[in-house]
Write an enzyme that holds these catalytic residues in place. Structure first.
Site: not given
Length: 310
Positions: A139, A147, A150, A187, A211
């Protein structure tokens, strides 16, 4: 000779810098110096950005369904435990939610908070698996700069937090982030269990709102510092870092929310989907897809949410 002098200068600067560190945490895992964690972070970046995709290029994607179920619910359990420890070591047992200073004593309460801060720091290395799973499942489009940035910056900055200020008002964002992780990874865990569980995920649309609430609370709490007449917090630099990080991600999420939920609603359905995809790919750092290979994380925590199947 010049190299030797430069090396001595760097060592001297580091010695002066580290002499203000918390002696209680110096012998804890990865706490002796920032070098071990820097090696891990660099290895992580190299693997997810270069080595991993090359190794997987001519291989079949791994089926990690069961691994993802265990991983996601494992993070839920860890996050619940950290929530409890943050509450019991200060945020529910004496902190004022205003000018809460770091307690550097060896009291059971102070040591409990320091240990919880270290555990939160260490959990950031565990969460690097989010990206590694992306790579192993091919992926690669989900391995965005934001991403990886972070996941790299969080443990790096938190090393300094644990080493210098493990407690006080600078840890409120960690408590909130742990609460949000309980919801988000629940989730993802349910999503990973298969399509038959989608009927229990009706609350997916509320995740971005959660969020946003987190960022507003973090930013509001930390910005109190700038309006207090007297708050002798021991290391104000962390206040500035948390405040800046919180405001950046609040802005990114507001922008995302506007395009995905407000502006997007006025578009035809096809364009709504395109708008959603464009903005999630552009500013978000994780994925919550039907197979549960999702990630929501951030600091200040900058938890970042990103739908693939919305």
């Amino acid at each position: 000779m010049e190299f030797s002098n430069m090396k001595s200068t760097v060592a001297l600067v580091y010695d002066r810098f580290i002499q203000n560190a918390d002696v209680r945490t110096e012998d804890w895992l990865l706490m002796s110096s920032p070098v071990p964690q820097s090696i891990i972070i660099l290895a992580y970046i190299y693997f997810v950005m270069s080595l991993g995709p090359r190794l997987m290029e001519n291989r079949k994607a791994f089926d990690l369904k069961n691994v993802l179920i265990v991983y996601n619910f494992g993070v839920v359990g860890l996050s619940l435990y950290m929530c409890y420890e943050f509450v019991m070591s200060g945020w529910g047992t004496g902190y004022s939610f205003r000018c809460d200073l770091v307690d550097y004593s060896d009291s059971p309460q102070a040591m409990r908070m320091a240990a919880t801060c270290w555990l939160y720091y260490f959990s950031k290395f565990i969460e690097m698996l989010d990206t590694i799973f992306f790579v192993l499942r091919k992926k690669n489009s989900q391995v965005t700069f934001l991403h990886v940035y972070h996941h790299s910056i969080m443990p790096f900055t938190w090393w300094f937090g644990v080493r210098f200020a493990p407690g006080g008002l600078g840890t409120f964002h960690a408590l909130l982030n742990s609460v949000v992780h309980v919801i988000m990874y629940t989730y993802y865990g349910l999503s990973a269990m298969g399509p038959q569980y989608q009927k229990y995920l009706w609350w997916k649309k509320h995740l971005t709102t959660i969020q946003l609430i987190q960022f507003v609370m973090v930013t509001t709490h930390i910005c109190q510092y700038f309006f207090m007449k007297d708050c002798p917090y021991q290391f104000p630099i962390f206040i500035y870092i948390i405040g800046l990080y919180g405001m950046i991600f609040l802005f990114l999420f507001l922008n995302f929310y506007y395009h995905a939920y407000t502006k997007g609603k006025r578009l035809p359905k096809v364009l709504q989907a395109q708008t959603w995809a464009h903005h999630t790919n552009g500013i978000m750092s994780g994925t919550a897809s039907a197979d549960g290979n999702g990630h929501a994380d951030g600091h200040s925590n900058g938890n970042v949410f990103h739908h693939k199947d919305a």
